[in-house]
Design an enzyme around this catalytic site. Structure first.
Site, PDB file in Angstrom:
ATOM      1  N   GLY A 175      13.985 -20.184 -39.071  1.00  0.00           N
ATOM      2  CA  GLY A 175      12.605 -19.778 -39.330  1.00  0.00           C
ATOM      3  C   GLY A 175      12.301 -18.431 -38.699  1.00  0.00           C
ATOM      4  O   GLY A 175      13.159 -17.559 -38.583  1.00  0.00           O
ATOM      5  N   GLY A 176      11.038 -18.301 -38.278  1.00  0.00           N
ATOM      6  CA  GLY A 176      10.594 -17.048 -37.672  1.00  0.00           C
ATOM      7  C   GLY A 176      11.408 -16.671 -36.456  1.00  0.00           C
ATOM      8  O   GLY A 176      11.463 -15.493 -36.072  1.00  0.00           O
ATOM      9  N   GLY A 410      25.859  14.422 -55.042  1.00  0.00           N
ATOM     10  CA  GLY A 410      24.877  14.162 -53.989  1.00  0.00           C
ATOM     11  C   GLY A 410      25.527  13.588 -52.751  1.00  0.00           C
ATOM     12  O   GLY A 410      25.050  13.801 -51.621  1.00  0.00           O
ATOM     13  N   ALA A 411      26.630  12.871 -52.954  1.00  0.00           N
ATOM     14  CA  ALA A 411      27.290  12.245 -51.808  1.00  0.00           C
ATOM     15  C   ALA A 411      27.834  13.308 -50.839  1.00  0.00           C
ATOM     16  O   ALA A 411      27.915  13.073 -49.632  1.00  0.00           O
ATOM     17  CB  ALA A 411      28.401  11.327 -52.288  1.00  0.00           C
TER      18      ALA A 411
END
Ligand code: HXC
Length: 520
Positions: A175-176, A410-411
């Site tokens: 959970g949290g 772009g790499a």
């Protein structure tokens, strides 16, 4: 004489309390803990800290709850052991959840104990380590327990980038409760016993009808290979804690210090004649980048982070002439080393950690580009790739790169390029830098000529060869200062160490602002 006896009695009473506290939930539950294949909270701390160095805090703290039978279940120290000591001689704080006391659940008091240790760690500038084994919020204490988690999360965030924070998952974290580890810098997990999930198998079955075991859902392998939540996974608690200690050896105590420097017998001038021969003649053939990394760094010692996740990029720690460095590198033997969503996230996070903690970055580049496909586009490769640009552009630690083979499109820009303020950018003579590979390039710029040729294939290959010879090499970039030098691979170690020495006192000032808006 009477006074003397009272002091003795008081001492006996104190010792009896400490003894009782040390037993946690009692012998029967300790036995059950061992039967589950887990060590106790104290046994774990014993493994972590240098012999006799651990000083416990709040050993006498007790919860104040009375409802749901808790009045009869008070244990000295409650469900966590907190304190500080030395790990390989260096001050370190830790909390270790005690599953034998109400399942290690987080009560108001447990929360306060953990927060006190976290505050002391932050104020003394020392790493904080959480050994986690807990059923989560103490159900009987309701909102006070939830509030305890909020106090911990706040401190995780406030200490982020100030002191190293490490979480070690040695039992349930559900959970949290998973969010405190998730807010820390590194998560270690032990296979078979450490499990993290937001909703467990029962809830999943009820909501979606899916059948999944605890281990499949939230075990070390799932998080180390698929979700990327865990950075490290180990077979046993002993091996796991040994890895935590190894990692600490690469890190500074806090963001105001440099990482520790160790003596090394590895010659900083050492050449590596066979480095170039690791690169295959066929520029599309794979090779193992870790072989290059291990030949360049001190004593071949490299500690990969997130080793089993997004394997097309490698990140991890090593040393050069005794100094810690963070390495980011493509792995051409996995998906040809392309950048995809997970690789971008993995590398960006690592770059930011290193930058926060004054660890210089060494980047080995061999990247054919970003991974094409609808999965990637719909998954947001644009915003995930942007994280890596952002992280490199903002990093003000020394940034050195070595281009072993491809840097396309772009790499090329993303990977520590000069434009993103790479300090020293080296290329090997085998390097290829261009907008795209020769075949793709001539298909676009000579489309009409190829279409009307008598033999389109022959023409394409001739044009591609010409394009390759003219543009796809490191010398165009070197002529424009975008590469600082084209070097003999054998000299890589020597050159990188010289660059690190030169950059030792690097200072870079960023514009004043509250904080940037990184594309999360
Ligand atoms: C109080 C708890 C507890 C809890 C376990 N115990 N979890 N007591 N609060 N949250 C107690 C059990 O009653 C038991 O007591 C002992 O710890 C050991 O638990 P077992 O169930 O016997 O152990 P095991 O079979 O190993 O199972 C472990 C477990 C299971 C999977 C963690 O106990 C479990 O599901 N617990 C509940 C988990 C949960 O729902 N927690 C709340 C999550 S919500 P005895 O006396 O028999 O030894 C949450 C929100 C956080 O945490 C939000 C933060 C923002």
């Amino acid at each position: 004489m009477v006074v003397r006896r009272r002091v003795d009695d008081a001492l006996d009473d104190l010792n009896e309390r400490h003894e009782r506290g040390r037993l946690g939930g009692g012998a029967r539950r300790i036995e059950a803990q061992h039967r589950r294949g887990k060590l106790t909270a104290r046994e774990r701390l014993h493994l972590l800290f240098d012999e006799g160095s651990f000083e416990e805090l709040d050993a006498l703290a007790q919860h104040r709850a009375t409802e749901f039978g808790l009045a009869e279940q008070k244990t000295l120290g409650d469900a966590v052991v907190t304190g500080y000591g030395r790990v390989n001689g260096r001050l370190t704080f830790a909390y270790s959840q005690d599953f034998t006391v109400l399942g290690g659940s987080l009560s108001e008091v447990v929360g306060k104990k953990i927060c006190k240790a976290m505050d002391l760690a932050a104020n003394s500038g020392a790493p904080m380590i959480g050994l986690i084994d807990s059923g989560g919020a103490r159900i009987q204490e309701g909102v006070l327990s939830l509030a305890g988690y909020a106090d911990i999360f706040l401190r995780n965030v406030r200490s982020s980038g100030v002191i190293p924070q490490i979480s070690v998952i040695l039992g349930p974290a559900a959970g949290g409760a998973t969010y405190s580890p998730a807010l820390t810098d590194f998560i270690f997990m032990v296979r078979g016993t450490g499990q993290m999930y937001i909703t467990g198998p029962d809830v999943i079955r009820a909501v979606t009808g899916e059948e999944v075991s605890h281990e499949q859902l939230g075990g070390a392998d799932s998080h180390a290979t698929r979700s990327g939540v865990a950075h490290f996974s180990s077979e046993s608690e002993e091996a796991c804690i040994a890895e935590v200690k190894r990692l600490l050896g690469f890190l500074p105590q806090n963001n105001m210090e440099d990482p520790p420097r160790y003596d090394t017998f590895d010659d900083p001038q050492r050449g590596e004649d066979d480095l170039l021969h690791i690169i295959p003649d066929n520029s599309n053939a794979p090779y193992d980048m870790t072989q290059i990394i291990e030949r360049v760094v001190d004593d071949g010692e490299f500690m990969p982070v997130h080793e089993a996740y997004a394997r097309n990029v490698i990140v991890g720690f090593a040393r050069m002439d005794g100094r810690s460095i963070g390495i980011v590198a493509q792995q051409p033997s996995h998906l040809a080393g392309v950048l995809d969503i997970d690789a971008s996230d993995k590398a960006a996070r690592f770059v930011r950690f290193c930058d926060a903690f004054n660890i210089p970055l060494l980047t080995f580049i061999d990247v054919p580009g970003f991974l094409p496909g609808t999965d990637q586009e719909y998954g947001g490769i644009i915003r995930h790739g942007a994280k890596l640009i952002y992280a490199y552009a903002e990093a003000s630690v020394p940034k050195i790169s070595v281009l072993t083979r491809k840097a396309y499109g772009g790499a090329y820009i993303v990977m520590s390029s000069k434009g993103l303020l790479g300090d020293i950018n080296y290329a090997w003579p085998t390097a290829e830098i261009a907008v795209m590979g020769p075949e793709g390039a001539v298909n676009i710029i000579y489309r009409n000529e190829i279409a009307s040729a008598d033999d389109p294939d022959a023409m394409r290959s001739e044009l591609a060869q010409d394009y390759g010879e003219r543009l796809v090499n490191p010398y165009v970039a070197a002529a424009h200062g975008l590469i600082d030098d084209v070097i003999d691979p054998a000299d890589t170690r020597r050159k990188v160490i010289r660059a690190l020495e030169m950059l030792e006192n690097k200072r870079e000032t960023l514009p004043r602002r509250k904080h940037g808006s990184i594309p999360l």
